[in-house]
Motif scaffolding. Structure first.
Motif, PDB file in Angstrom:
ATOM      1  N   LYS A 276       0.688  -1.111   0.086  1.00 50.86           N
ATOM      2  CA  LYS A 276      -0.128   0.035   0.019  1.00 50.86           C
ATOM      3  C   LYS A 276       0.983   1.378  -0.069  1.00 50.86           C
ATOM      4  O   LYS A 276       1.789   1.270   0.882  1.00 50.86           O
ATOM      5  CB  LYS A 276      -0.938   0.083   1.313  1.00 50.86           C
ATOM      6  CG  LYS A 276      -1.934   0.973   1.368  1.00 50.86           C
ATOM      7  CD  LYS A 276      -2.726   0.991   2.543  1.00 50.86           C
ATOM      8  CE  LYS A 276      -3.784   2.308   2.640  1.00 50.86           C
ATOM      9  NZ  LYS A 276      -4.403   2.283   4.041  1.00 50.86           N
ATOM     10  N   GLU A 277       0.721   2.171  -1.151  1.00 51.27           N
ATOM     11  CA  GLU A 277       1.353   3.271  -1.130  1.00 51.27           C
ATOM     12  C   GLU A 277       0.763   4.448   0.031  1.00 51.27           C
ATOM     13  O   GLU A 277      -0.309   4.397   0.369  1.00 51.27           O
ATOM     14  CB  GLU A 277       1.374   4.002  -2.290  1.00 51.27           C
ATOM     15  CG  GLU A 277       2.018   3.133  -3.330  1.00 51.27           C
ATOM     16  CD  GLU A 277       3.467   2.938  -3.397  1.00 51.27           C
ATOM     17  OE1 GLU A 277       4.115   3.864  -2.788  1.00 51.27           O
ATOM     18  OE2 GLU A 277       4.066   1.879  -3.691  1.00 51.27           O
ATOM     19  N   LEU A 278       1.708   5.159   0.485  1.00 47.41           N
ATOM     20  CA  LEU A 278       1.193   6.355   1.400  1.00 47.41           C
ATOM     21  C   LEU A 278       0.225   7.373   0.594  1.00 47.41           C
ATOM     22  O   LEU A 278       0.561   7.703  -0.546  1.00 47.41           O
ATOM     23  CB  LEU A 278       2.211   6.935   1.990  1.00 47.41           C
ATOM     24  CG  LEU A 278       3.261   6.277   2.854  1.00 47.41           C
ATOM     25  CD1 LEU A 278       4.333   6.967   3.475  1.00 47.41           C
ATOM     26  CD2 LEU A 278       2.418   5.525   4.053  1.00 47.41           C
ATOM     27  N   LYS A 279      -0.806   7.554   1.236  1.00 53.02           N
ATOM     28  CA  LYS A 279      -1.642   8.564   0.699  1.00 53.02           C
ATOM     29  C   LYS A 279      -1.085  10.125   0.627  1.00 53.02           C
ATOM     30  O   LYS A 279       0.030  10.210   1.177  1.00 53.02           O
ATOM     31  CB  LYS A 279      -2.869   8.756   1.291  1.00 53.02           C
ATOM     32  CG  LYS A 279      -3.520   7.326   1.647  1.00 53.02           C
ATOM     33  CD  LYS A 279      -4.894   7.567   2.388  1.00 53.02           C
ATOM     34  CE  LYS A 279      -5.722   6.318   2.662  1.00 53.02           C
ATOM     35  NZ  LYS A 279      -6.826   6.196   3.350  1.00 53.02           N
TER      36      LYS A 279
ATOM     37  N   ILE B 164       1.855  11.754   3.217  1.00 55.58           N
ATOM     38  CA  ILE B 164       3.257  12.094   2.605  1.00 55.58           C
ATOM     39  C   ILE B 164       3.387  13.552   3.311  1.00 55.58           C
ATOM     40  O   ILE B 164       4.497  13.855   3.886  1.00 55.58           O
ATOM     41  CB  ILE B 164       3.360  11.949   1.112  1.00 55.58           C
ATOM     42  CG1 ILE B 164       3.224  10.501   0.875  1.00 55.58           C
ATOM     43  CG2 ILE B 164       4.563  12.726   0.798  1.00 55.58           C
ATOM     44  CD1 ILE B 164       3.268  10.118  -0.722  1.00 55.58           C
ATOM     45  N   GLU B 165       2.278  14.236   3.208  1.00 58.82           N
ATOM     46  CA  GLU B 165       2.547  15.838   3.759  1.00 58.82           C
ATOM     47  C   GLU B 165       2.929  15.633   5.196  1.00 58.82           C
ATOM     48  O   GLU B 165       3.545  16.439   5.643  1.00 58.82           O
ATOM     49  CB  GLU B 165       1.193  16.583   3.321  1.00 58.82           C
ATOM     50  CG  GLU B 165       1.135  16.878   1.841  1.00 58.82           C
ATOM     51  CD  GLU B 165       2.255  17.653   1.344  1.00 58.82           C
ATOM     52  OE1 GLU B 165       2.709  18.420   1.899  1.00 58.82           O
ATOM     53  OE2 GLU B 165       2.761  17.352   0.179  1.00 58.82           O
ATOM     54  N   GLN B 166       2.160  14.785   5.791  1.00 59.22           N
ATOM     55  CA  GLN B 166       2.249  14.914   7.217  1.00 59.22           C
ATOM     56  C   GLN B 166       3.836  14.280   7.626  1.00 59.22           C
ATOM     57  O   GLN B 166       4.363  14.857   8.708  1.00 59.22           O
ATOM     58  CB  GLN B 166       1.538  13.926   8.328  1.00 59.22           C
ATOM     59  CG  GLN B 166       1.461  13.829   9.453  1.00 59.22           C
ATOM     60  CD  GLN B 166       1.473  15.183  10.386  1.00 59.22           C
ATOM     61  OE1 GLN B 166       0.777  15.831  10.095  1.00 59.22           O
ATOM     62  NE2 GLN B 166       2.536  15.280  11.079  1.00 59.22           N
ATOM     63  N   LEU B 167       4.221  13.270   6.732  1.00 61.63           N
ATOM     64  CA  LEU B 167       5.594  12.710   6.916  1.00 61.63           C
ATOM     65  C   LEU B 167       6.749  13.696   6.525  1.00 61.63           C
ATOM     66  O   LEU B 167       7.521  13.891   7.365  1.00 61.63           O
ATOM     67  CB  LEU B 167       5.883  11.673   6.089  1.00 61.63           C
ATOM     68  CG  LEU B 167       7.092  11.008   5.945  1.00 61.63           C
ATOM     69  CD1 LEU B 167       7.518  10.354   7.247  1.00 61.63           C
ATOM     70  CD2 LEU B 167       7.290   9.778   5.104  1.00 61.63           C
ATOM     71  N   LYS B 168       6.433  14.767   5.578  1.00 66.05           N
ATOM     72  CA  LYS B 168       7.377  15.752   5.375  1.00 66.05           C
ATOM     73  C   LYS B 168       7.413  16.728   6.348  1.00 66.05           C
ATOM     74  O   LYS B 168       8.363  17.264   6.693  1.00 66.05           O
ATOM     75  CB  LYS B 168       6.796  16.239   4.123  1.00 66.05           C
ATOM     76  CG  LYS B 168       7.689  17.563   3.374  1.00 66.05           C
ATOM     77  CD  LYS B 168       7.336  18.138   2.241  1.00 66.05           C
ATOM     78  CE  LYS B 168       6.882  17.057   1.060  1.00 66.05           C
ATOM     79  NZ  LYS B 168       6.364  17.882   0.138  1.00 66.05           N
ATOM     80  N   LEU B 169       6.320  17.013   7.065  1.00 65.31           N
ATOM     81  CA  LEU B 169       6.356  17.858   8.272  1.00 65.31           C
ATOM     82  C   LEU B 169       7.006  17.595   9.463  1.00 65.31           C
ATOM     83  O   LEU B 169       7.759  18.126   9.964  1.00 65.31           O
ATOM     84  CB  LEU B 169       4.777  18.253   8.648  1.00 65.31           C
ATOM     85  CG  LEU B 169       4.550  19.308   9.725  1.00 65.31           C
ATOM     86  CD1 LEU B 169       5.088  20.601   9.299  1.00 65.31           C
ATOM     87  CD2 LEU B 169       3.335  19.321   9.991  1.00 65.31           C
ATOM     88  N   THR B 170       6.777  16.173   9.517  1.00 73.09           N
ATOM     89  CA  THR B 170       7.417  15.522  10.685  1.00 73.09           C
ATOM     90  C   THR B 170       9.073  15.504  10.418  1.00 73.09           C
ATOM     91  O   THR B 170       9.822  15.602  11.315  1.00 73.09           O
ATOM     92  CB  THR B 170       6.945  13.997  10.972  1.00 73.09           C
ATOM     93  OG1 THR B 170       5.824  14.038  11.122  1.00 73.09           O
ATOM     94  CG2 THR B 170       7.942  13.354  11.902  1.00 73.09           C
TER      95      THR B 170
END
Length: 675
Positions: free
Chosen positions: A258-261, A265-271
């Motif tokens: 499953k690919e990240l939504k 990805i935006e939340q991962l980028k913020l983290t």
């Protein structure tokens, strides 16, 4: 009435039994009534029942204490406890842990009860039991009457069966990896169509690929896996070999993970931005899965999954390509395949921290050795225990990262490397090596005479070239396919490849002794024509009584089913001084192989004079005079001079022009000038 169960048992009817005198008035509620019933509240912790966090078994007597540890062995806590009811209760969000403490396995499999277990009453580890004697929870009924909470199994409705089957099918999806040894030699379409035609279960292969000599693909159904297991050795290839299939459990292939939504990805980028230190150009991804921001958003980022690691690398490439330091501590990385692109995403990376992961072999570092690291941390990985001492550990790591200055926080001595940043062109390969001009004349004259006889069609003349006690052997490369279908099949029966041939009796038999046996064996080999222009000769050893030299080149067969087939060869001669030629062979090792593309392209570009046992045509006086003059001016011997003149129709000027051009290009072999 208060119950000691924390949730309504799914799939059963709850009844509350009054004292024995009132049993005649007991009636069971209907399934519809049961579904509308409110679940009884959880017994208060410490009041004689099980608390939510207590997993101990009660003793046979007395109060609210539960002394004694759970016994090992088969029992309710060791059996197949993941029933359909448990799964439905969890799916609705009702609290109620499974006996194992986890309701689902990490790979998504669900442990299902067998048919025999499904007939039993469901075991509720946190419900009341008949043999408990806690005064407080025995006296909680009306008028102090004993109340017993039991679960009675009921039949499922059609809708329940459908929902349960759907959930079970989804949870039982298992992936299997199918391996075909030596599968690379098979065409993909032929292999898959053969399997699909014979398989009793239709299937669609996922991620078919080749790796070294094997072929692989994935399937996701147990029935298909069992069907393919039955097909092992049921398909025969064109070489009459049976196709072997090996089927094993596997993690899901990368393409179906499953690919990240986009919002994830935006939340991962913020983290990641919060974890990035711009002053040090350092990114700290330690224990990324447990990051509070990601956990709060219910985003599961596991860096040992390809989709998550790829998302991280993409963010690095797009936002911080100048990254110098990356910390991947405690992310349960057990392989580094997904980090292979890091060298292209962060070309300036100098520091990599892989502390406390699950890397078991230093070979995993080969996948990231494109990084020009100066500092590396590997402490806490199983691979650190593979070395007998610190020096071997450092040497192994530095073999992959020559510029490394610090390892696990310890300074290393300065590396000794050849820092070649610009690509250089290697010098061309040198030709023959003889050691001295005298040896050159001796060896070339011997080879010219030897192969003149060898290629003549009658090899009996080679008897004078071998010592009475000479020995000879032939070897060819190992054949993975059917030898009878190989292009080297004519040489297979006489091959003495000691890497493959283990039988000592057969080894001795294939080693030909005495010159009569040697020449008889050579006469059985296919008739040939060697390209003397391709010869590369290396003198390996020389003493006053012995000479060892190797000959490399190509030849073609002149008759049989492999007519005009070009082959490569290497021949090792050990000779002693004797005979008319000056050398007498005591040991002869012949290795025959397939010629490579470059050898085939260059073979027989300038045809050598074909030795023949037939008499040489008589030349006219004018031709004899022309031949003597051409040999004198060109420096070639009479045989090669005559060949040059004949190829140019005895046109002296044209022959001289061709000779000059070929000599300038270095295409005339040394043997042409031996007189």
């Amino acid at each position: 009435m208060r119950s000691v169960s924390g949730s309504e048992p799914s799939g059963g009817i709850v009844a509350y039994f009054p004292p024995l005198g009132q049993l005649a008035r007991l009636s069971f509620p209907s399934p519809a009534q049961q579904r509308r019933a409110e679940p009884p509240p959880m017994a208060e912790e410490g009041k004689g029942g099980y608390s939510e966090h207590d997993d101990r078994v009660g003793s046979a007597g007395g109060g609210g204490g539960f002394a004694g540890r759970r016994r090992k062995g088969r029992g309710p806590f060791r059996g197949k406890m993941y029933s359909e009811g448990n799964h439905r209760s969890w799916s609705r969000g009702v609290a109620g842990p499974s006996p194992s403490g986890q309701l689902e396995e990490s790979d998504g499999d669900v442990l299902m009860s067998d048919a025999h277990d499904s007939l039993r009453t469901r075991y509720a580890p946190y419900g009341s039991r008949l043999n408990r004697r806690g005064d407080d929870w025995h006296s909680r009924g009306r008028g102090g009457a004993t109340n017993i909470h039991v679960t009675v199994k009921r039949d499922l409705t059609p809708q329940d069966r459908s929902d349960s089957a759907s959930r079970s099918s989804s949870s039982r999806r298992r992936w299997y990896k199918v391996t075909i040894p030596y599968g690379k030699k098979y065409d993909k379409s032929w292999l898959l169509s053969s399997l699909q035609n014979l398989s009793s279960v239709p299937f669609t292969p996922v991620e078919f690929h080749y790796d070294q000599s094997r072929a692989y693909f994935y399937i996701e159904d147990m029935a298909t896996a069992n069907a393919l297991k039955q097909l092992s050795r049921k398909i025969t290839d064109r070489d009459n070999y049976k196709v072997v299939l090996i089927v094993n459990h596997s993690s899901p292939p990368q393409s179906v993970q499953k690919e990240l939504k986009p919002e994830e990805i935006e939340q991962l980028k913020l983290t990641m931005s919060k974890r990035y230190d711009g002053s040090q150009q350092a990114l700290d991804l330690k224990s990324l899965r447990t990051d509070p921001d990601l956990v709060a958003q219910n985003i599961d980022v596991v860096l040992n999954r390809r989709n998550c690691m790829q998302a991280v690398l993409q963010i690095i490439e797009e936002n911080i390509p100048e990254l110098l330091s990356l910390n991947l501590t405690s992310n349960k990385l057990y392989q580094l395949d997904d980090l292979a692109e890091l060298a292209q995403k962060a070309t300036n990376l100098k520091i990599l921290n892989l502390t406390r992961n699950e890397l078991k072999s230093e070979c995993e570092l080969d996948k990231v050795k494109g990084l020009k690291l100066e500092e590396l941390w590997l402490d806490g990985n199983p691979l650190c225990n593979n070395f007998r001492d610190q020096s071997s550990y450092v040497s192994s790591i530095r073999l992959r990262f020559p510029k490394l200055l610090r390892l696990d926080g310890h300074e290393l001595p300065p590396p000794i490397v050849f820092d070649v940043e610009t690509p250089t062109t290697l010098p061309p390969c040198k030709g023959s090596y003889f050691g001295s001009d005298d040896l050159k004349v001796l060896v070339l004259r011997f080879l010219q005479q030897y192969y003149s006889v060898y290629d003549s069609g009658d090899r009996q003349g080679l008897l004078d070239a071998y010592h009475d006690g000479a020995c000879c052997s032939l070897s060819i490369p190992f054949l993975s396919q059917n030898p009878s279908r190989s292009i080297l099949s004519e040489y297979f029966k006489g091959s003495r490849n000691v890497k493959r041939l283990k039988d000592p009796t057969l080894r001795f038999k294939l080693l030909k002794h005495t010159r009569l046996n040697v020449v008889a064996f050579l006469n059985e080999l296919p008739k040939t024509q060697h390209d003397v222009n391709s010869f590369v000769v290396d003198v390996c050893a020389q003493t006053n009584t012995l000479l060892c030299f190797a000959v490399h080149g190509v030849f073609k067969e002149v008759d049989g089913k492999s007519r005009d087939m070009v082959r490569g060869f290497t021949r090792m001669f050990i000779a002693v001084p004797a005979g008319i030629t000056g050398l007498c062979i005591v040991n002869d090792q012949l290795f025959v192989r397939k010629a490579n593309t470059e050898e085939i392209r260059k073979a027989f570009v300038m045809p050598a004079p074909t030795p023949s046992s037939s008499p040489v045509p008589t030349l006219s006086a004018e031709q004899q005079e022309m031949l003597q003059a051409f040999a004198m001016q060109s420096g070639m011997n009479v045989e090669w001079s005559q060949k040059c003149l004949q190829d140019n129709d005895w046109d002296y000027s044209q022959a001289a022009q061709v000779f000059t051009q070929l000599k300038t290009e270095g295409k005339i072999p040394d043997v042409a000038f031996l007189k």
